[in-house]
Enzyme design. Structure first.
Site, PDB file in Angstrom:
ATOM      1  N   GLU A 122     -13.668 -20.222  41.879  1.00 45.21           N
ATOM      2  CA  GLU A 122     -13.000 -18.914  41.799  1.00 45.21           C
ATOM      3  C   GLU A 122     -11.513 -19.147  41.986  1.00 45.21           C
ATOM      4  O   GLU A 122     -11.103 -19.899  42.885  1.00 45.21           O
ATOM      5  CB  GLU A 122     -13.469 -17.997  42.924  1.00 45.21           C
ATOM      6  CG  GLU A 122     -14.842 -17.451  42.743  1.00 45.21           C
ATOM      7  CD  GLU A 122     -15.195 -16.550  43.923  1.00 45.21           C
ATOM      8  OE1 GLU A 122     -14.307 -16.096  44.660  1.00 45.21           O
ATOM      9  OE2 GLU A 122     -16.387 -16.326  44.105  1.00 45.21           O
ATOM     10  N   HIS A 125     -16.852 -19.224  53.643  1.00 45.85           N
ATOM     11  CA  HIS A 125     -16.911 -18.850  55.064  1.00 45.85           C
ATOM     12  C   HIS A 125     -17.029 -20.057  55.987  1.00 45.85           C
ATOM     13  O   HIS A 125     -16.604 -20.009  57.138  1.00 45.85           O
ATOM     14  CB  HIS A 125     -18.077 -17.911  55.332  1.00 45.85           C
ATOM     15  CG  HIS A 125     -17.809 -16.495  54.915  1.00 45.85           C
ATOM     16  ND1 HIS A 125     -16.611 -15.862  55.132  1.00 45.85           N
ATOM     17  CD2 HIS A 125     -18.599 -15.592  54.311  1.00 45.85           C
ATOM     18  CE1 HIS A 125     -16.682 -14.630  54.662  1.00 45.85           C
ATOM     19  NE2 HIS A 125     -17.874 -14.439  54.157  1.00 45.85           N
ATOM     20  N   ASN A 176     -21.677 -19.264  47.813  1.00 45.24           N
ATOM     21  CA  ASN A 176     -20.241 -19.344  48.084  1.00 45.24           C
ATOM     22  C   ASN A 176     -20.053 -19.875  49.518  1.00 45.24           C
ATOM     23  O   ASN A 176     -20.569 -19.281  50.470  1.00 45.24           O
ATOM     24  CB  ASN A 176     -19.623 -17.948  47.928  1.00 45.24           C
ATOM     25  CG  ASN A 176     -18.131 -17.954  48.182  1.00 45.24           C
ATOM     26  OD1 ASN A 176     -17.672 -18.503  49.175  1.00 45.24           O
ATOM     27  ND2 ASN A 176     -17.367 -17.348  47.293  1.00 45.24           N
ATOM     28  N   HIS A 178     -20.727 -10.121  45.085  1.00 39.80           N
ATOM     29  CA  HIS A 178     -19.921  -9.428  46.101  1.00 39.80           C
ATOM     30  C   HIS A 178     -20.763  -8.432  46.865  1.00 39.80           C
ATOM     31  O   HIS A 178     -21.244  -7.456  46.287  1.00 39.80           O
ATOM     32  CB  HIS A 178     -18.676  -8.740  45.537  1.00 39.80           C
ATOM     33  CG  HIS A 178     -17.533  -8.808  46.506  1.00 39.80           C
ATOM     34  ND1 HIS A 178     -17.478  -8.026  47.623  1.00 39.80           N
ATOM     35  CD2 HIS A 178     -16.458  -9.614  46.564  1.00 39.80           C
ATOM     36  CE1 HIS A 178     -16.401  -8.332  48.309  1.00 39.80           C
ATOM     37  NE2 HIS A 178     -15.774  -9.308  47.702  1.00 39.80           N
ATOM     38  N   ARG A 217      -7.718 -20.484  47.208  1.00 45.19           N
ATOM     39  CA  ARG A 217      -6.672 -19.459  47.223  1.00 45.19           C
ATOM     40  C   ARG A 217      -5.299 -20.105  47.252  1.00 45.19           C
ATOM     41  O   ARG A 217      -5.124 -21.206  47.768  1.00 45.19           O
ATOM     42  CB  ARG A 217      -6.834 -18.570  48.466  1.00 45.19           C
ATOM     43  CG  ARG A 217      -7.951 -17.565  48.343  1.00 45.19           C
ATOM     44  CD  ARG A 217      -8.014 -16.697  49.577  1.00 45.19           C
ATOM     45  NE  ARG A 217      -8.845 -15.543  49.348  1.00 45.19           N
ATOM     46  CZ  ARG A 217      -8.394 -14.353  48.955  1.00 45.19           C
ATOM     47  NH1 ARG A 217      -7.102 -14.145  48.791  1.00 45.19           N
ATOM     48  NH2 ARG A 217      -9.207 -13.361  48.751  1.00 45.19           N
ATOM     49  N   ARG A 250      -6.249 -20.405  52.612  1.00 45.59           N
ATOM     50  CA  ARG A 250      -6.680 -19.896  53.925  1.00 45.59           C
ATOM     51  C   ARG A 250      -8.054 -20.424  54.334  1.00 45.59           C
ATOM     52  O   ARG A 250      -8.410 -20.375  55.491  1.00 45.59           O
ATOM     53  CB  ARG A 250      -6.674 -18.376  53.955  1.00 45.59           C
ATOM     54  CG  ARG A 250      -7.733 -17.750  53.108  1.00 45.59           C
ATOM     55  CD  ARG A 250      -7.851 -16.271  53.369  1.00 45.59           C
ATOM     56  NE  ARG A 250      -6.731 -15.535  52.842  1.00 45.59           N
ATOM     57  CZ  ARG A 250      -6.794 -14.234  52.520  1.00 45.59           C
ATOM     58  NH1 ARG A 250      -7.918 -13.562  52.720  1.00 45.59           N
ATOM     59  NH2 ARG A 250      -5.760 -13.615  52.016  1.00 45.59           N
ATOM     60  N   THR A 280     -11.947 -10.793  48.211  1.00 51.38           N
ATOM     61  CA  THR A 280     -11.539 -10.262  46.917  1.00 51.38           C
ATOM     62  C   THR A 280     -11.911  -8.782  46.840  1.00 51.38           C
ATOM     63  O   THR A 280     -13.063  -8.416  47.043  1.00 51.38           O
ATOM     64  CB  THR A 280     -12.259 -11.035  45.786  1.00 51.38           C
ATOM     65  OG1 THR A 280     -12.134 -12.430  46.058  1.00 51.38           O
ATOM     66  CG2 THR A 280     -11.670 -10.711  44.448  1.00 51.38           C
ATOM     67  N   GLU A 328     -18.482 -11.796  35.579  1.00 47.38           N
ATOM     68  CA  GLU A 328     -19.205 -11.626  36.837  1.00 47.38           C
ATOM     69  C   GLU A 328     -18.987 -10.176  37.240  1.00 47.38           C
ATOM     70  O   GLU A 328     -17.844  -9.748  37.482  1.00 47.38           O
ATOM     71  CB  GLU A 328     -18.683 -12.563  37.930  1.00 47.38           C
ATOM     72  CG  GLU A 328     -19.431 -12.342  39.252  1.00 47.38           C
ATOM     73  CD  GLU A 328     -19.001 -13.254  40.388  1.00 47.38           C
ATOM     74  OE1 GLU A 328     -18.556 -14.395  40.125  1.00 47.38           O
ATOM     75  OE2 GLU A 328     -19.101 -12.809  41.550  1.00 47.38           O
ATOM     76  N   HIS A 372     -13.563 -20.651  46.464  1.00 43.90           N
ATOM     77  CA  HIS A 372     -12.341 -19.979  45.994  1.00 43.90           C
ATOM     78  C   HIS A 372     -11.149 -20.742  46.569  1.00 43.90           C
ATOM     79  O   HIS A 372     -10.944 -20.750  47.788  1.00 43.90           O
ATOM     80  CB  HIS A 372     -12.364 -18.532  46.501  1.00 43.90           C
ATOM     81  CG  HIS A 372     -11.224 -17.684  46.020  1.00 43.90           C
ATOM     82  ND1 HIS A 372     -11.164 -16.327  46.254  1.00 43.90           N
ATOM     83  CD2 HIS A 372     -10.096 -17.988  45.319  1.00 43.90           C
ATOM     84  CE1 HIS A 372     -10.057 -15.842  45.714  1.00 43.90           C
ATOM     85  NE2 HIS A 372      -9.387 -16.824  45.148  1.00 43.90           N
TER      86      HIS A 372
HETATM   87  N1  PXP Z   1     -18.008 -13.297  43.751  1.00 41.96           N
HETATM   88  C1  PXP Z   1     -16.669 -13.251  43.932  1.00 41.96           C
HETATM   89  C2  PXP Z   1     -15.805 -13.244  42.724  1.00 41.96           C
HETATM   90  C3  PXP Z   1     -16.105 -13.220  45.220  1.00 41.96           C
HETATM   91  O1  PXP Z   1     -14.770 -13.179  45.358  1.00 41.96           O
HETATM   92  C4  PXP Z   1     -16.957 -13.263  46.331  1.00 41.96           C
HETATM   93  C5  PXP Z   1     -16.374 -13.258  47.715  1.00 41.96           C
HETATM   94  O2  PXP Z   1     -15.736 -14.453  47.966  1.00 41.96           O
HETATM   95  C6  PXP Z   1     -18.345 -13.337  46.109  1.00 41.96           C
HETATM   96  C7  PXP Z   1     -18.843 -13.327  44.818  1.00 41.96           C
HETATM   97  C8  PXP Z   1     -19.319 -13.404  47.229  1.00 41.96           C
HETATM   98  O3  PXP Z   1     -19.272 -12.230  47.973  1.00 41.96           O
HETATM   99  P1  PXP Z   1     -20.033 -12.145  49.357  1.00 41.96           P
HETATM  100  O4  PXP Z   1     -19.380 -13.120  50.286  1.00 41.96           O
HETATM  101  O5  PXP Z   1     -19.858 -10.732  49.773  1.00 41.96           O
HETATM  102  O6  PXP Z   1     -21.476 -12.520  49.097  1.00 41.96           O
END
Ligand code: PXP
Length: 239
Positions: free
Chosen positions: A69, A9, A6, A190, A44, A48, A100, A150, A42
């Protein structure tokens, strides 16, 4: 267990200055070169971090698979259909949240989700639902014709003791088995990091993990290529 990274960030850091770097699209390419098997972002509603330009360029340039996402809103559904990612993962979205928080209430939104999933399937887009490891939610995910779930691993990741973590691992395992038994694919994500990923390797049903924060944080110190390779090794068990 496949690893999808992901890259939200990276875009968050860019938005801190409102400029053009660091570019999440470049980050996605580095992740792929390091061996990541998919890219997750994602989009949004408030844009953001990831924006429409990022999504367009990601779609055009990544060589693995794109997991978008998104909230199941009209605007973002329209964008998903124009973009045609390999997978969309529906997540709940609240403006005040940092990330999330909590899985989707599939039971509470089943009529809407069934319609939106059917619409995605008409465009040959696979659908995953981000849900807590709760069997009733998983049953409903199958009823509304989701291809995958997921499993939200946030509670497992936040466990305060090894014992609690092992108990929550079993909750995730039971959820994964239940979903497989209903014919759905199983992803997880997550809060997963280089340490708490280890016990996950014992859950055969989990096909894919989606990880952002831990990998991008390590990348600040060792570089993104090495951070992704380290996580791939952790997923395989050769650390
Ligand atoms: N899966 C989903 C659905 C998420 O919303 C996120 C966070 O954006 C992640 C996975 C990844 O989580 P993390 O950044 O804590 O690894």
């Amino acid at each position: 267990m496949r690893l999808c990274i992901n890259i939200d960030h990276i875009a968050t850091l860019r938005e801190a200055r409102g400029g053009v770097e660091p570019d999440p699209v470049t980050a996605a390419h580095i992740c792929e070169l390091a061996g990541a098997q998919g890219i997750v972002c994602h989009l949004r509603e408030d844009r953001r971090h990831i924006n429409d330009r990022d999504l367009r360029l990601l779609r055009e340039s990544i060589k693995t698979k794109l997991d978008l996402e998104m909230a199941a809103t009209d605007e973002i559904v329209k964008i998903a259909i124009e973009t045609l990612p390999e997978l969309v993962t529906f997540v709940p979205e609240r403006r005040q949240e940092l990330t999330t928080e909590g899985g989707l209430d599939v039971r509470g939104h089943r009529h809407h989700l069934r319609d939106v999933i059917a619409e995605m399937h008409r465009h040959e887009i696979e659908v995953s639902l981000f849900i807590d490891p709760v069997l009733e939610q998983i049953d409903t995910a199958a009823e509304v014709d989701a291809d995958k779930i997921e499993i939200h691993t946030g509670e497992y990741a936040n466990a305060r003791s090894e014992r609690e973590q092992m108990e929550l691992l079993e909750v995730v395992r039971a959820a994964a088995k239940h979903a497989r038994g209903l014919g759905m694919g199983v992803n997880a994500g997550h809060g997963l990091n280089y340490l708490n990923i280890t016990p996950f390797r014992t859950i055969q049903e989990i096909e894919e993990v989606s990880i952002g924060h831990a990998v991008i944080s390590r990348a600040l110190f060792v570089g993104l290529d090495r951070a992704v390779r380290d996580m791939l090794r952790a997923c395989r068990g050769d650390v």
